[in-house]
Design a protein around this motif. Structure first.
Motif, PDB file in Angstrom:
ATOM      1  N   UNK A   1      38.125  31.953  30.732  1.00 49.89           N
ATOM      2  CA  UNK A   1      37.117  31.208  30.044  1.00 49.89           C
ATOM      3  C   UNK A   1      35.914  32.505  30.071  1.00 49.89           C
ATOM      4  N   UNK A   2      35.756  33.026  31.356  1.00 48.31           N
ATOM      5  CA  UNK A   2      34.764  33.943  31.473  1.00 48.31           C
ATOM      6  C   UNK A   2      35.322  34.876  32.768  1.00 48.31           C
ATOM      7  N   UNK A   3      34.931  36.257  32.714  1.00 47.95           N
ATOM      8  CA  UNK A   3      35.192  37.379  33.656  1.00 47.95           C
ATOM      9  C   UNK A   3      36.326  37.970  33.245  1.00 47.95           C
ATOM     10  N   UNK A   4      36.234  38.786  32.237  1.00 48.70           N
ATOM     11  CA  UNK A   4      37.312  39.691  31.630  1.00 48.70           C
ATOM     12  C   UNK A   4      37.119  41.099  32.036  1.00 48.70           C
ATOM     13  N   UNK A   5      38.266  41.521  32.703  1.00 52.06           N
ATOM     14  CA  UNK A   5      38.142  42.977  33.289  1.00 52.06           C
ATOM     15  C   UNK A   5      37.403  43.048  34.500  1.00 52.06           C
ATOM     16  N   UNK A   6      37.097  41.845  35.242  1.00 56.56           N
ATOM     17  CA  UNK A   6      36.258  41.965  36.342  1.00 56.56           C
ATOM     18  C   UNK A   6      37.247  41.996  37.651  1.00 56.56           C
ATOM     19  N   UNK A   7      38.352  41.441  37.631  1.00 59.20           N
ATOM     20  CA  UNK A   7      39.294  41.302  38.634  1.00 59.20           C
ATOM     21  C   UNK A   7      39.607  42.633  39.435  1.00 59.20           C
ATOM     22  N   UNK A   8      39.800  43.709  38.598  1.00 57.64           N
ATOM     23  CA  UNK A   8      39.948  44.883  39.406  1.00 57.64           C
ATOM     24  C   UNK A   8      38.872  45.810  39.968  1.00 57.64           C
ATOM     25  N   UNK A   9      37.630  45.032  39.441  1.00 60.15           N
ATOM     26  CA  UNK A   9      36.435  45.423  39.978  1.00 60.15           C
ATOM     27  C   UNK A   9      35.703  44.528  41.115  1.00 60.15           C
ATOM     28  N   UNK A  10      36.665  43.763  41.641  1.00 60.09           N
ATOM     29  CA  UNK A  10      36.321  43.025  42.879  1.00 60.09           C
ATOM     30  C   UNK A  10      35.389  41.825  42.593  1.00 60.09           C
TER      31      UNK A  10
ATOM     32  N   UNK B   1      29.347  44.588  35.176  1.00 58.19           N
ATOM     33  CA  UNK B   1      28.051  43.723  36.121  1.00 58.19           C
ATOM     34  C   UNK B   1      27.562  42.427  35.308  1.00 58.19           C
ATOM     35  N   UNK B   2      27.240  42.534  33.975  1.00 57.55           N
ATOM     36  CA  UNK B   2      26.841  41.472  33.371  1.00 57.55           C
ATOM     37  C   UNK B   2      27.782  40.426  33.163  1.00 57.55           C
ATOM     38  N   UNK B   3      29.232  40.597  33.153  1.00 56.10           N
ATOM     39  CA  UNK B   3      30.143  39.962  33.126  1.00 56.10           C
ATOM     40  C   UNK B   3      30.269  38.812  34.438  1.00 56.10           C
ATOM     41  N   UNK B   4      30.120  39.649  35.384  1.00 58.93           N
ATOM     42  CA  UNK B   4      30.024  39.087  36.733  1.00 58.93           C
ATOM     43  C   UNK B   4      28.849  37.934  36.938  1.00 58.93           C
ATOM     44  N   UNK B   5      27.645  38.251  36.248  1.00 55.26           N
ATOM     45  CA  UNK B   5      26.602  37.569  36.415  1.00 55.26           C
ATOM     46  C   UNK B   5      26.796  36.206  35.452  1.00 55.26           C
ATOM     47  N   UNK B   6      27.571  36.350  34.364  1.00 54.74           N
ATOM     48  CA  UNK B   6      27.871  35.188  33.581  1.00 54.74           C
ATOM     49  C   UNK B   6      28.893  34.151  34.383  1.00 54.74           C
ATOM     50  N   UNK B   7      29.779  34.690  34.894  1.00 59.21           N
ATOM     51  CA  UNK B   7      30.456  33.709  35.747  1.00 59.21           C
ATOM     52  C   UNK B   7      29.910  32.890  36.595  1.00 59.21           C
TER      53      UNK B   7
ATOM     54  N   UNK C   1      34.447  38.367  39.666  1.00 59.87           N
ATOM     55  CA  UNK C   1      34.600  37.055  39.510  1.00 59.87           C
ATOM     56  C   UNK C   1      35.191  36.525  38.283  1.00 59.87           C
ATOM     57  N   UNK C   2      36.002  35.424  38.227  1.00 61.90           N
ATOM     58  CA  UNK C   2      36.625  34.895  37.014  1.00 61.90           C
ATOM     59  C   UNK C   2      36.611  33.350  36.973  1.00 61.90           C
ATOM     60  N   UNK C   3      36.896  32.930  35.708  1.00 66.38           N
ATOM     61  CA  UNK C   3      36.979  31.421  35.514  1.00 66.38           C
ATOM     62  C   UNK C   3      38.294  31.118  34.747  1.00 66.38           C
ATOM     63  N   UNK C   4      39.455  31.240  35.119  1.00 63.72           N
ATOM     64  CA  UNK C   4      40.646  30.983  34.178  1.00 63.72           C
ATOM     65  C   UNK C   4      40.883  29.325  34.401  1.00 63.72           C
ATOM     66  N   UNK C   5      41.889  28.766  33.461  1.00 60.13           N
ATOM     67  CA  UNK C   5      42.322  27.704  33.539  1.00 60.13           C
ATOM     68  C   UNK C   5      43.858  28.011  33.086  1.00 60.13           C
ATOM     69  N   UNK C   6      44.653  26.902  33.604  1.00 60.49           N
ATOM     70  CA  UNK C   6      46.083  27.125  33.397  1.00 60.49           C
ATOM     71  C   UNK C   6      46.312  26.403  31.894  1.00 60.49           C
ATOM     72  N   UNK C   7      47.702  26.993  31.262  1.00 54.67           N
ATOM     73  CA  UNK C   7      47.860  26.519  30.033  1.00 54.67           C
ATOM     74  C   UNK C   7      48.956  25.522  30.178  1.00 54.67           C
ATOM     75  N   UNK C   8      49.070  24.668  29.031  1.00 51.58           N
ATOM     76  CA  UNK C   8      50.130  23.766  28.998  1.00 51.58           C
ATOM     77  C   UNK C   8      51.419  24.373  28.799  1.00 51.58           C
TER      78      UNK C   8
END
Length: 357
Positions: free
Chosen positions: A24-33, A254-260, A35-42
């Motif tokens: 949902x938010x936090x794209x291309x942030x994981x390999x930058x240490x 940087x801005x994406x981490x702040x959004x998460x 934050x992310x907000x995923x959900x599982x799919x059905x």
């Protein structure tokens, strides 16, 4: 296509599965240490396993109708079996004896859509091996092994989000992840909201995309800013001192981490949708991973009165988008968006909510 009974000659010994994920938010942030907000799919990937009786490993994908076989001292042929081999090799390197196995794979996760079918395969494989061989393996460690399987055997220098989501997430909640510490917590979706996921119809080829290039640019930007990772910078304006394109890449992260972090607070669905819109614009303009089909699709969704916000999901360069909408409107709003873009020649399909047969 072979059935499980055809492949095993009898019932498999174990049958496990793992979901895909929508971020949902936090794209291309994981390999930058970050934050992310995923959900599982059905949608999910199933792996059935049993011991092999001929001294060789055998892997069959019912989805692809492809079969591979290799000896314990050989590498698997190129293809989906590389992910499976990576899981097997890494468990063996941890001191776990792995006998020759037969593994049967089937999935209703659309490939190359950005919903992380590869992580679902890795996690489902490791779950099957854990059950079959009685391995003591917690969910976080399992995700770490799955990530290394993708990096070292499939050649994709991925972050940890996809595997953590496949291992730990569910369909009803957001999973807040901290890539540096691997801390996580389960959070509710914004009140009175539900999700739409639409495949743009443009396949995404992650290993062949500019994903690895973006990762290298972020590492270079962090080095020039004197930090371990871009997660350590909180003010997007700090990126202004960097040369292009490092400036733009860093500003997105940087801005994406702040959004998460804001999305984890007490905000309503309308504000959450605004953050999703901002994320897409940042991915399009600063990170340059969007494509015209995703830009059009998300814009059509934003114009729908029932939609709060929309963005691409996954690494980009094709694949799917996700939107947040009013409860009870996802199916209709999703169909409206698909019909609108397909009238112009696209080949989009509604993935979530899954169309009724």
């Amino acid at each position: 296509m072979k059935s499980p009974n055809d492949f095993f000659g009898s019932a498999p010994e174990v049958h496990l599965w793992a979901p895909g994920r929508v971020n949902l938010l936090g794209e291309h942030t994981d390999y930058n240490d970050g934050y992310m907000l995923p959900v599982a799919t059905p949608q999910r990937t199933d792996v059935m396993a049993a011991r092999s009786d001929d001294g060789r490993f055998h892997a069959y994908s019912a989805t692809l109708d492809q079969a591979f076989s290799w000896a314990p001292d050989e590498s698997s042929p190129p293809g989906f079996a590389r992910y499976i081999e990576g899981c097997i090799r890494l468990l063996a390197q941890r001191g776990q004896p792995i006998p020759p196995l037969r593994l049967y794979v089937r999935s209703n996760l659309a490939l190359s859509t950005g919903l992380s079918s590869s992580a679902a395969l890795e996690v489902a494989t490791l779950r099957a091996l854990r059950a079959l061989l009685k391995i003591d393996l917690d969910g976080v460690t399992l995700a770490q092994i799955a990530q290394q399987a993708e990096i070292r055997y499939a050649g994709v220098n991925c972050g940890i989000m996809d595997q953590m989501a496949a291992s730990l997430a569910d369909e009803e909640h957001m999973l807040f992840l901290d890539a540096r510490t691997l801390d996580y917590r389960v959070l509710p979706l914004p009140a009175n909201s539900e999700l739409i996921v639409i495949n743009s119809g443009v396949p995404r080829q992650l290993a062949e995309s500019k994903y690895n290039e973006r990762r290298a640019e972020c590492e270079a930007a962090a080095g020039m800013l004197g930090v371990q990772a871009l997660r350590d910078v909180t003010d997007p304006a700090a990126a202004d001192k960097l040369p292009s394109p490092l400036k733009e890449r860093a500003r997105h992260v940087i801005s994406e981490n702040n959004r998460v972090l804001e999305a984890c607070g007490d905000i309503d669905a309308a504000r959450f949708g605004e953050l999703m819109n901002q994320s897409h614009y940042s991915l399009r303009d600063d990170y340059q991973v969007s494509i015209a089909a995703l830009d059009e699709l998300t814009e059509v969704l934003r114009k729908d009165p029932d939609v709060y916000g929309a963005r691409l999901t996954g690494a980009g360069f094709g694949g799917a988008c996700v939107a947040l909408c009013r409860t009870g409107t996802a199916a209709a709003a999703g169909r409206r968006a698909v019909d609108r873009v397909n009238a112009g020649g696209a080949a989009a399909t509604l993935l979530i909510p899954a169309p009724t047969q």
